[in-house]
Design an enzyme around this catalytic site. Structure first.
Site, PDB file in Angstrom:
ATOM      1  N   LYS A 106       0.856  -1.192   0.000  1.00 50.55           N
ATOM      2  CA  LYS A 106       0.000   0.000   0.000  1.00 50.55           C
ATOM      3  C   LYS A 106       0.881   1.227   0.000  1.00 50.55           C
ATOM      4  O   LYS A 106       2.001   1.207   0.507  1.00 50.55           O
ATOM      5  CB  LYS A 106      -0.877   0.029   1.263  1.00 50.55           C
ATOM      6  CG  LYS A 106      -2.119   0.883   1.103  1.00 50.55           C
ATOM      7  CD  LYS A 106      -3.209   0.122   0.371  1.00 50.55           C
ATOM      8  CE  LYS A 106      -4.486   0.913   0.202  1.00 50.55           C
ATOM      9  NZ  LYS A 106      -5.590   0.053  -0.239  1.00 50.55           N
TER      10      LYS A 106
HETATM   11  P1  NAD Z   1     -13.383   7.826  -2.618  1.00 51.05           P
HETATM   12  O1  NAD Z   1     -12.401   8.908  -2.418  1.00 51.05           O
HETATM   13  O2  NAD Z   1     -13.904   7.550  -3.978  1.00 51.05           O
HETATM   14  O3  NAD Z   1     -14.652   8.035  -1.638  1.00 51.05           O
HETATM   15  C1  NAD Z   1     -14.536   8.277  -0.270  1.00 51.05           C
HETATM   16  C2  NAD Z   1     -15.887   8.845   0.181  1.00 51.05           C
HETATM   17  O4  NAD Z   1     -15.900   8.950   1.616  1.00 51.05           O
HETATM   18  C3  NAD Z   1     -16.187  10.257  -0.345  1.00 51.05           C
HETATM   19  O5  NAD Z   1     -17.553  10.326  -0.718  1.00 51.05           O
HETATM   20  C4  NAD Z   1     -15.923  11.156   0.865  1.00 51.05           C
HETATM   21  O6  NAD Z   1     -16.668  12.354   0.826  1.00 51.05           O
HETATM   22  C5  NAD Z   1     -16.401  10.231   1.968  1.00 51.05           C
HETATM   23  N1  NAD Z   1     -15.912  10.578   3.293  1.00 51.05           N
HETATM   24  C6  NAD Z   1     -14.679  10.937   3.697  1.00 51.05           C
HETATM   25  N2  NAD Z   1     -14.677  11.182   5.035  1.00 51.05           N
HETATM   26  C7  NAD Z   1     -15.941  10.958   5.453  1.00 51.05           C
HETATM   27  C8  NAD Z   1     -16.588  11.039   6.714  1.00 51.05           C
HETATM   28  N3  NAD Z   1     -15.929  11.380   7.820  1.00 51.05           N
HETATM   29  N4  NAD Z   1     -17.896  10.733   6.776  1.00 51.05           N
HETATM   30  C9  NAD Z   1     -18.589  10.375   5.673  1.00 51.05           C
HETATM   31  N5  NAD Z   1     -18.040  10.288   4.462  1.00 51.05           N
HETATM   32  C10 NAD Z   1     -16.733  10.566   4.359  1.00 51.05           C
HETATM   33  O7  NAD Z   1     -12.686   6.523  -1.988  1.00 51.05           O
HETATM   34  P2  NAD Z   1     -13.023   4.996  -2.276  1.00 51.05           P
HETATM   35  O8  NAD Z   1     -12.093   4.506  -3.307  1.00 51.05           O
HETATM   36  O9  NAD Z   1     -14.488   4.809  -2.417  1.00 51.05           O
HETATM   37  O10 NAD Z   1     -12.531   4.357  -0.894  1.00 51.05           O
HETATM   38  C11 NAD Z   1     -13.376   4.323   0.267  1.00 51.05           C
HETATM   39  C12 NAD Z   1     -12.906   3.193   1.150  1.00 51.05           C
HETATM   40  O11 NAD Z   1     -12.951   1.981   0.405  1.00 51.05           O
HETATM   41  C13 NAD Z   1     -11.465   3.318   1.674  1.00 51.05           C
HETATM   42  O12 NAD Z   1     -11.376   2.752   2.955  1.00 51.05           O
HETATM   43  C14 NAD Z   1     -10.684   2.476   0.682  1.00 51.05           C
HETATM   44  O13 NAD Z   1      -9.464   2.001   1.240  1.00 51.05           O
HETATM   45  C15 NAD Z   1     -11.673   1.368   0.465  1.00 51.05           C
HETATM   46  N6  NAD Z   1     -11.426   0.598  -0.767  1.00 51.05           N
HETATM   47  C16 NAD Z   1     -11.501   1.178  -1.998  1.00 51.05           C
HETATM   48  C17 NAD Z   1     -11.220   0.403  -3.112  1.00 51.05           C
HETATM   49  C18 NAD Z   1     -11.337   0.951  -4.521  1.00 51.05           C
HETATM   50  O14 NAD Z   1     -11.152   0.166  -5.470  1.00 51.05           O
HETATM   51  N7  NAD Z   1     -11.675   2.206  -4.705  1.00 51.05           N
HETATM   52  C19 NAD Z   1     -10.869  -0.941  -2.985  1.00 51.05           C
HETATM   53  C20 NAD Z   1     -10.833  -1.504  -1.713  1.00 51.05           C
HETATM   54  C21 NAD Z   1     -11.100  -0.719  -0.607  1.00 51.05           C
END
Ligand code: NAD
Length: 417
Positions: A106
């Site tokens: 990561k």
């Molecule tokens: P992203 O940046 O697309 O979305 C994150 C969202 O969370 C946004 O809508 C943001 O406004 C919101 N957010 C941030 N702080 C917040 C809070 N305190 N309360 C409510 N909403 C809040 O990110 P993503 O890619 O969707 O990732 C989100 C999670 O999923 C992370 O933990 C990431 O590690 C995990 N994840 C993502 C992927 C991927 O392929 N994108 C894969 C595995 C895990």
């Protein structure tokens, strides 16, 4: 507001709990709790006004026993060395539970990307890619998107790497745009695995997800797509939120329309015909399914005492502190752990890498069918471990399966002095 549990300590606590149910030597167990190496670097980046700004950045390579290190790159002001180490460990166990031939890695840069122009972000990303070049490669370490990074950043990293290496190597990174060697279905894959695991969990519990009410915290890639796909199964998405706050409609929101509002206005709170609610109110709503899809530590021990959902599907990585986990285990709340619920992202990243290596593209239907097969098989294996070992949580079951696979690979390889 949730406490700030150190995510690396949370990871180590999760491994300790599971290790009690696995036949693993204590010295081998220590290996499973620490990254093999961590790069920490300071990037000097020229801003549009000609000044230079320094940015701290990390890449953690947790465990390579099962294959090349694999994991995303996050841009966020809250990135820390321990957070990146934890996320790299979760990746190692995630790849093991879905049984794809990768280890865990990561990366992250301490930056709020909203404060910088596109050209500044491009220079920042290319600077990080140049620092990463000796560590990454199609058979060594393969980054991907995470919070605040997407196809654009992946394309820049691929281009920088290929330019410096003087070759083409599309498999050095996944989550690319289609024309740059990306895969059909990759953008939706994380949310799709959250939907699939939630559907399977409801079926296992003898319930139909079509009758469920659902709340989703975080409406980015993972959360908005999980919401849309679960909406399509007939469930009612009654509340969603992002960093600006949340909205609530007991009759059910149109998940796709809310995503359009967020795209157009920057936040879900601008969606009309819905009441506002805070993130803590959302997390404690009386719903059947709760999906934390934002960041770590969203639910701590004290908030967990007020959680009323029957099932939690962790689309985010590490959204529950260990204290919250203990409370929810005692209240018989079923938590589908992050290392399975969001494993669709890395699984389709693996499919993308396979397609890159073969110089051959799969159809979206094939990608989604293969993903469903992998996730459903992994879910069934997890439930089998849970029931056979009479375990307290699905998370412990997931780590039992994953740790056994990582240890097997290590022991079969033998030791290197
Ligand atoms: P992203 O940046 O697309 O979305 C994150 C969202 O969370 C946004 O809508 C943001 O406004 C919101 N957010 C941030 N702080 C917040 C809070 N305190 N309360 C409510 N909403 C809040 O990110 P993503 O890619 O969707 O990732 C989100 C999670 O999923 C992370 O933990 C990431 O590690 C995990 N994840 C993502 C992927 C991927 O392929 N994108 C894969 C595995 C895990």
């Amino acid at each position: 507001m949730a406490d700030q549990a150190n995510p690396f300590e949370s990871l180590q606590a999760q491994i300790d709990v599971a290790a009690e149910h696995v036949d693993v030597r204590p010295d081998i167990l220590q290996r499973l709790k620490h990254p093999e190496r961590v790069l920490e670097t300071t990037l000097s980046v020229e801003l549009d006004d000609g000044s230079i700004e320094l940015f701290q950045a990390f890449r953690s390579q947790f465990n390579g026993d099962r294959g090349p290190y694999k994991g995303g790159i996050r841009y966020h002001p809250g990135v820390t060395r321990d957070e990146v180490k934890a996320l790299s460990g979760w990746m190692a166990y995630k790849c093991a539970i879905v049984d794809i031939p990768y280890g865990g890695g990561k990366g992250g840069i301490v930056v709020d990307p909203k404060q910088y122009s596109e050209s500044e972000l491009e220079r920042l990303t290319r600077s990080f890619a140049a620092e990463l070049r000796p560590l990454i490669g199609e058979d060594r370490d393969i980054p991907a998107p995470d919070v605040n990074t997407g196809q654009r950043e992946m394309n820049w990293i691929k281009d920088t790497y290929e330019t410096l290496e003087g070759t083409t190597a599309p498999g050095v990174i996944t989550g690319k745009a289609l024309d740059s060697g990306g895969s059909e279905g990759r953008v939706e894959a994380t949310g799709r695995s959250t939907m699939l695991t939630a559907r399977e969990a409801f079926e296992w519990l003898g319930r139909d997800i079509a009758d469920a009410t659902v709340a989703v915290q975080g409406y980015g890639n993972a959360g908005s797509i999980a919401a849309r796909l679960i909406d399509e199964l007939g469930a009612d998405i009654v509340a969603v939120s992002d960093s600006s706050g949340g909205i609530y409609d007991p009759e059910g929101l149109d998940a796709a329309a809310v995503a359009e509002t967020k795209q157009e206005t920057g936040s879900v709170v601008e969606h009309s015909a819905a009441e506002r609610l805070s993130n803590d109110e959302l997390l404690t709503l009386d719903v059947d399914l709760l999906i934390p899809a934002a960041l770590e530590n969203a639910i701590d021990k004290s908030l967990a005492e007020d959680v009323r959902a029957d099932v939690i599907a962790e689309a985010a990585n590490g959204p529950l502190t260990p204290g919250a986990d203990r409370v929810l285990a005692e209240t018989d709340t079923y938590v589908i752990p992050d290392i399975l619920a969001n494993a669709g992202g890395v699984t389709v990243s693996y499919f993308e890498w396979v397609q890159n290596r073969q110089r051959f593209s799969w159809t979206e239907t094939r990608v989604n069918e293969e993903l469903e097969r992998v996730i459903v098989e992994a879910f069934d294996g997890l439930v089998e471990a849970y029931e056979q070992n009479d375990l307290q949580t699905l998370r412990t079951a997931a780590y039992v399966v994953a740790i056994e696979r990582v240890v097997d690979a290590y022991m079969q390889g033998g030791n290197w002095p």
